[in-house]
Design an enzyme around this catalytic site. Structure first.
Site, PDB file in Angstrom:
ATOM      1  CD  GLU A  62      -2.955   1.237   2.476  1.00  0.00           C
ATOM      2  OE1 GLU A  62      -3.474   2.236   2.632  1.00  0.00           O
ATOM      3  OE2 GLU A  62      -2.804   0.041   3.014  1.00  0.00           O
ATOM      4  NE  ARG A 104      -9.322  -0.261  10.401  1.00  0.00           N
ATOM      5  CZ  ARG A 104     -10.624  -0.293  10.091  1.00  0.00           C
ATOM      6  NH1 ARG A 104     -11.309  -1.323  10.462  1.00  0.00           N
ATOM      7  NH2 ARG A 104     -11.305   0.458   9.156  1.00  0.00           N
ATOM      8  CD  GLU A 150      -8.671  -4.931   6.330  1.00  0.00           C
ATOM      9  OE1 GLU A 150      -7.366  -4.227   6.803  1.00  0.00           O
ATOM     10  OE2 GLU A 150      -9.431  -4.142   6.067  1.00  0.00           O
TER      11      GLU A 150
END
Length: 1273
Positions: free
Chosen positions: A743, A821, A1209
């Site tokens: 990413e 997160r 995920e």
């Protein structure tokens, strides 16, 4: 030589081979990068088998192949059809269905494989098709015995050709010889004393490629008759040094079947050890002589040769043969008792005597295809004297505890002459501790574990011998039957599973379990990846100049060695960058090329280009850099102690009043503790790669890259070259796995290659070797959680105070978002009235860690489940009971202000409890554990709630370009990247359903920044939601334009309508766009709606552990997920299975070891586990034996396209059920010695951690019951 590649097996133009078609149709190929390897492994098995292989043989042939995407189950299922498990069933037709149809024993489905011979011709006519040059049969899931009409054969002319002596010359003067006579070999050895003899090249090849060792000459000895002999006589068997391991295994098996069992105890031990020696491919190539003469201290076979009393025949240059006992052959680390003019001729293995027992032992990180941590060969010869069994001879040899296989001479002398009894065993264990001496920082680490294994192996050997002489006069008595579990091998059955889901169709394609659009290209090896891109003739290859210090000032750089290297074309450093050297995905806190300071091992200092990849690497190695070393932070605990944090990364979430709750009398109990969460390597099968070239003499720059974020590549290259983004184009066709690792951390690699390409105005390709990729591109963040939790006596949690840290490494990258997160997910699924979570990102001198599937969520939830499990132990309740009474519910307000809507976890949990029969599963486990002292089973049921959206609001946008052509076909280009997750397939299904056309009419083009600008990275599980919606938006725009034309009359086809629109000058191209609505979070207030919705799931796991070695097997895993109305249930099931197995690696197998305070035997800052040799991802034999996947039925999701839910995920964390099942089993083991207190079990729960937690008399010799093995965090 005759070589068949995957393209030769079958291809899309001429037709696929049935094994290719079977794998494609079984959804056994996701990213596709590993797929050709699996095809060739099974093809080789089928071509070399004289009869259909068994399921066991098929799974064994696949054990040497690795896959990071699928979870292996569909691969095994695909090849199941090519096995017959019981011929009599096929002949006799013993199985019949209700309708009288024959039921195939291989597939369990109605089939025609049991047809009578008279029907065979008719069946063949039905199944075959005719193509002149290549005639494949149609795929049949009932018959795997018919392959092709014109199967490629070994060319007869090669069979007729006589072997000749060969001498070839390679790079740098390397000579390669193929002699045909032993004397030729000896003459060559006299001429080249340092020459290496090779058969399979399985060791020398690694030495030359990875260890960069250089040899003047290689001598290929596979065709020397004397070295390939296998002969038997009354004394034993003679085995030539060039005999391959697979051939030896077959002969040993034959001998064991024919000779008296007592004579072949050594043979059976060798068979068992060879089974776990690498994969089938290696055993087919490697020779016993190569394994012996390599003299590895962890060789699996050398301890057995020594223990069995083998003798090595050694021949010198004059043909004289001398004999050396195996126990005297190994002189030191990689040194043997052979002169430079001598070679190993053969091995003599003597037959065993009556009451002589030989046994093998091995413990590795992973059972299959792994090097040993400790192995052993043990032999004892018993003699009956009066009423006792007395040891007349013994050999105890260990590997992995010394520079050479270690012969325990003190133990041998102690055993000889003594009575074989429990007392002797206990005393021998004490003597063994004197024989085996390992220092604290011994290479390889795990000192306490390795010491304990030496005792465990001997104890197992004692019980094994006792069991084999059981019933004889004066056999040692008093061994409880429960202790026999120590020597009972685990019988691994073939992997089975079920996939339970509803199909909810929407239009022509959405909801259908379609195969991956690229699957046929992938199974035939025709799918192209970045490194397959053809390069222009004037292309150059790049290699990076990397730091070798974790923290230092650069004093000087001497590049003269690089400039004088062969093929050198250029070298560039920070001073040469035409644009800006400062880069970073969020903040520019790192340099493309280090200018003054280096802050980690592996930091890029410059780039070298040359005419070949090897020449570029060689030139890069010849750059000499002088450093002034500075203090380095090499762990999170050091960072916390030194207050070393990335700036502006302190975050806090609050709900209720934690302090007031703790101070009041509401909490009956308050606990404090610490959870360490290990990191994980992405191990995508395709390493990072970029090809960059200039256009119009450098006015434009184009590139093809393996990345999840082409826009970031475009941005980085534009930034460092000083070009506008409009002049930089990045394209990505597909990537061979990413998982978050591509990413952001792939962009600096493309920028490095772009510097050289731009300055030299020539194409440049940069492809990282596996070890470099692992070392420099970052991994999943390790975490440290310090919790304080208050709860009632019935288990209701009232307050949580959590400090959470992650290891960001030397730059921020995405570490703050990952921390955030983790903080969002630190409640998992539990209602906690009072919460305070403080988080910070640690700055350390390691390569910057980055995104990985789950993006911090799994780490946060794992910390939670640790304290939940501790509450259960404290209150003596089941963890499932604690979980249930704390579940959130519809309308719950989370600790960041978001309200729970459409909560489906209760349904999932109850359905899973019913399907896995939790109550009876617990009873069966308890019964097993009460009957087995040294094997224990455990179970666990784990829930999850995963938020779907990028937590950074602006990233929740997506664009797409849809173009309809006059033939009725549709070209779709969107900003997402296909990396095996089936994104392109789902998007194509959405477009096909929108236009009401077949899926085959839609084509997904490459992802390109000049087609869809400013695309968000393919990450966060949100790509199908976002890009699917963007494509649907574009399709709807086109449909609105077409509607007036369509309303004029009924068109016979979409093609006719499209052509009519074209004739009326209707625009048949549209740009679609989507933004995720109703989300946003304010960190200043600590409240908001960071997620569009949640994906819920739960998993049940059952494991069995060997408490003496730490080995474990996952016997069952049941997973249930709520995915709404699935866009493609087959792809979603594949994502669940792949995520679960990848999560199993994180939970129980994959351990990163860095040069840090916990591993001082590794150079500071270096990554030890930088390749498949010592970093172990799950293999096919790590898949749960029963692997069941269910999708919740009747639960549409109104907040995503076509009522679906994201899948990539959310399932990952559910594999922690395996970790907690292991812990459950360990609890039972510790109870055997009266340890009932809570204990930590860090992930990964490797054999070391499992074994050392199962405290007993063998571990107590070295550590206390609260011992915690070291972990790099």
């Amino acid at each position: 030589m005759h070589v068949i590649t995957v393209e030769g097996v079958g291809n899309c133009r001429r037709g696929l081979h049935p094994i290719q078609e079977s794998l494609a149709r079984s959804h056994g190929s996701q990213c596709g990068f590993c797929t050709p390897g699996f095809i060739m492994s099974i093809y080789a098995l089928l071509r070399s088998s004289q009869e259909p292989p068994t399921l066991e043989q098929i799974e064994e042939s696949l054990a040497g192949n690795l896959c990071r995407c699928t979870g292996y189950r569909p691969i095994v299922d695909a090849f199941r059809v090519f096995a017959k498990t019981n011929d009599s069933l096929y002949v006799n037709g013993a199985l019949e269905g209700h309708s009288g149809q024959f039921i195939c024993p291989s597939t369990g489905k109605p089939c025609s494989c049991g047809l009578k011979p008279g029907n065979e011709d008719e069946k063949l006519k039905t199944d075959r098709c005719s193509v002149d040059d290549y005639s494949p049969v149609s795929y049949s899931d009932t018959d795997g015995t018919i392959f092709t009409n014109k199967e490629l054969i070994f060319p007869p002319e090669l069979l007729l050709r006589k072997l000749t002596y060969l001498c070839l010359t390679g790079l740098n003067g390397l000579k390669w010889y193929r002699p045909l006579k032993l004397q030729h070999v000896l003459d060559l050895k006299a001429r080249y004393p340092d020459a290496k003899l090779v058969v399979g090249n399985t060791e020398v090849g690694i030495e030359m490629r990875l260890k960069r060792m250089e040899y003047r000459a290689l001598i290929y000895i596979a065709h020397i008759p004397e070295l390939n002999q296998l002969s038997l006589n009354d004394e034993g068997m003679e085995i030539g040094a060039a005999v391959k391991l697979s051939e030896l295994m077959k002969v040993l098996q034959t001998v064991s079947d024919k000779r008296p069992p007592y004579e072949t105890s050594s043979c059976r031990a060798l068979i068992e050890q060879i089974k776990w020696f690498a994969g089938t491919q290696i055993r087919n190539a490697a020779s016993i002589g190569g394994n012996i003469c390599t003299a590895s201290p962890i060789s699996d076979l050398n301890p057995l040769w020594m223990a069995a009393g083998a003798k090595f025949r050694i021949v010198d240059g004059k043909g004289n043969i001398r004999t050396c006992p195996a126990e005297k052959f190994f002189l030191g680390y990689r040194k043997v008792d052979m002169a430079s003019s001598e070679i190993l001729h053969s091995v003599f293995l003597p037959w065993n005597k009556q009451y002589e027992f030989v046994k093998e032992f091995k413990q590795a990180h992973r059972r299959d295809d792994d090097i040993a941590i400790v192995n052993a060969g043990m032999r004892v010869l018993l003699e009956q004297r009066d009423t006792k069994w007395v040891v007349s001879d013994a050999s105890i040899v260990y590997g992995g505890v010394a520079p050479v296989p270690l012969f325990a001479y003190k133990t041998k002398l102690f055993l000889i002459g003594n009575t074989w009894s429990k007392e002797l065993m206990q005393d021998a264990l004490e003597v063994l501790q004197e024989d085996i001496v390992l220092k604290e920082n011994a290479p390889g680490g795990m000192v306490e574990f390795r010491k304990s294994l030496t005792l465990s192996f001997f104890f197992k050997f004692f019980l094994w011998v006792c069991h084999h002489v059981d019933g004889q006069t004066s056999c040692p008595s008093g061994i409880p039957s429960s202790h026999l579990s120590a020597i009972q091998p685990f019988h691994r059955t073939s992997v089975t599973g079920s996939q339970d889901f509803d199909i909810t169709k929407h239009g022509t394609a959405v909801g259908s379990p379609e195969v991956h659009l690229s699957s046929k290209l992938q199974v035939s090896g025709e799918a192209e990846y970045t490194d397959d891109t053809p390069v222009p003739p004037n292309s150059l290859y790049a290699a990076l100049v990397l730091s070798k210090k974790p923290h230092a000032r650069i004093l000087s750089i001497d590049d003269s060695g690089a400039k004088s290297s062969p093929g050198f074309a250029g070298i560039f450093f920070a001073k040469d960058i035409p644009g800006n050297n400062n880069i970073g995905p969020v903040i520019a806190d790192e340099e493309l090329f280090a200018s003054e300071f280096v802050t980690c091992v592996g930091q890029v200092i410059g780039v070298v280009v040359a005419d070949t990849h090897e020449n570029a690497k060689n030139a890069a190695r010849r750059v000499h850099i002088e450093y002034d070393e500075l203090p380095a932070i090499l762990s999170m605990k050091d960072a916390i102690h030194c207050n070393s944090f990335h700036p502006n990364t302190e975050k806090c979430l609050r709900k209720g009043d934690v302090d007031l709750c703790f101070q009041s009398d509401q909490c009956d109990k308050i606990m404090e503790g610490e959870v360490q969460v290990g990191g994980q390597e992405h191990f995508y099968l395709e390493p990072n790669s970029s090809l960059v070239w200039t256009v119009d003499n450098g006015n434009e720059v184009h590139m093809v890259s393996s990345t999840q974020a082409p826009q970031k590549h475009q941005k980085y290259v534009s930034h460092v070259l000083g070009l506008p983004m409009s002049k930089v184009v990045c394209k990505t066709k597909r990537i061979g796995g990413g998982f978050g690792g591509k990413e952001t951390r792939s962009a600096f690699l493309a920028a490095s290659a772009a510097i050289a390409s731009y300055l030299l105005n020539r194409p440049v390709k940069l492809t990282l070797d596996r070890d470099i990729d692992m070392m420099i591109t970052g991994q999943r963040h390790s975490f440290l959680g310090k919790y304080k939790v208050g709860f009632t006596n019935n288990g209701k949690v009232l307050a949580l105070d959590l400090e959470i840290y992650n290891n960001g490494g030397n730059s921020l990258d995405l570490s703050l978002a990952i921390l955030e997160r983790a903080m969002f997910h630190s409640d998992n699924v539990y209602e906690i009235p009072n919460v305070r979570i403080n988080g910070r990102v640690c700055y350390t001198n390691f390569p910057s860690n980055t995104a990985f599937r789950g993006f911090g969520g799994p780490q946060g939830m794992l910390i939670t489940e640790n304290w939940v499990q501790r509450i259960a132990m404290e209150l003596k309740k089941s963890p499932e009971e604690i979980r249930e009474i704390n579940f959130q519910r519809e309308g719950s307000v989370l600790h960041y202000g978001q309200k729970i809507e459409h909560f489906t976890l209760d349904r999932i949990w109850n359905e899973l409890k019913t399907s896995c029969d939790l109550y009876n599963a617990r009873k069966e486990v308890d019964q097993f554990n009460s009957n087995n002292r040294w094997k224990k089973r455990g179970i666990a049921l784990i829930p999850t709630k995963f938020g779907i959206s990028f937590t950074t609001k602006f990233m929740n946008q997506a664009g797409a370009l849809v173009q309809v052509y006059t033939d009725g076909t549709v070209l779709v280009t969107h900003g997402g990247v296909e990396m095996g997750q089936g994104l392109h397939t789902k998007v194509a299904q959405i477009a096909a359903s929108s236009f009401n056309i077949p899926l085959s009419s839609v084509f997904i083009s490459e992802t390109s920044t000049d087609k869809v600008p400013n695309a968000t990275p393919t990450a966060a599980s949100a790509s199908s939601d976002m890009y699917g919606a963007a494509v649907l938006d574009a399709c709807e725009q086109i449909k609105v334009r077409m509607k007036p034309i369509a309303s004029t009359r009924n068109y016979s086809s979409f093609a006719e309508l499209a052509n009519a629109c074209y004739m009326e000058r209707i625009d048949l191209s549209a740009h679609g766009f989507f933004i995720t609505p109703d989300i946003g979070f304010d960190w200043k207030t600590g409240e908001g709606i960071p997620f569009r919705y949640f994906t819920y799931g739960a998993a049940f796991a059952e494991v069995e552990i060997d408490t003496l070695t730490g080995d474990f097997h996952t016997t069952k895993a049941d997973v249930t997920l709520d995915l709404g109305f699935s866009l493609n249930p087959a792809i979603d099931v594949g994502q669940i299975e792949g995520a679960f197995i990848q999560g199993l690696g994180w939970a129980a197998l994959e351990e990163l070891k860095w040069g840090d305070p916990a591993h001082r035997w590794i150079p500071a800052g270096f990554l030890y586990t930088c390749g498949p040799g010592n970093y172990k991802i799950p293999s096919v034999n790590d898949v749960p034996l029963k692997f069941n996947i269910s999708l919740l039925k009747g639960a549409p999701n109104a907040k995503a396209i076509h009522s679906s839910k994201a899948v990539g995920e959310p399932p990952f964390f559910l594999a922690s059920a395996v970790l907690f099942a292991i812990k459950d089993a360990i609890v039972s083991a510790r109870a055997e010695v009266g340890c009932s207190d809570w204990f930590p079990l860090d992930n990964p729960a490797t054999p070391e951690r499992i074994r050392m937690a199962c405290t007993d008399e063998f571990t107590k010799a070295f550590v206390d019951s609260d011992f915690r093995p070291k972990l790099s965090i």
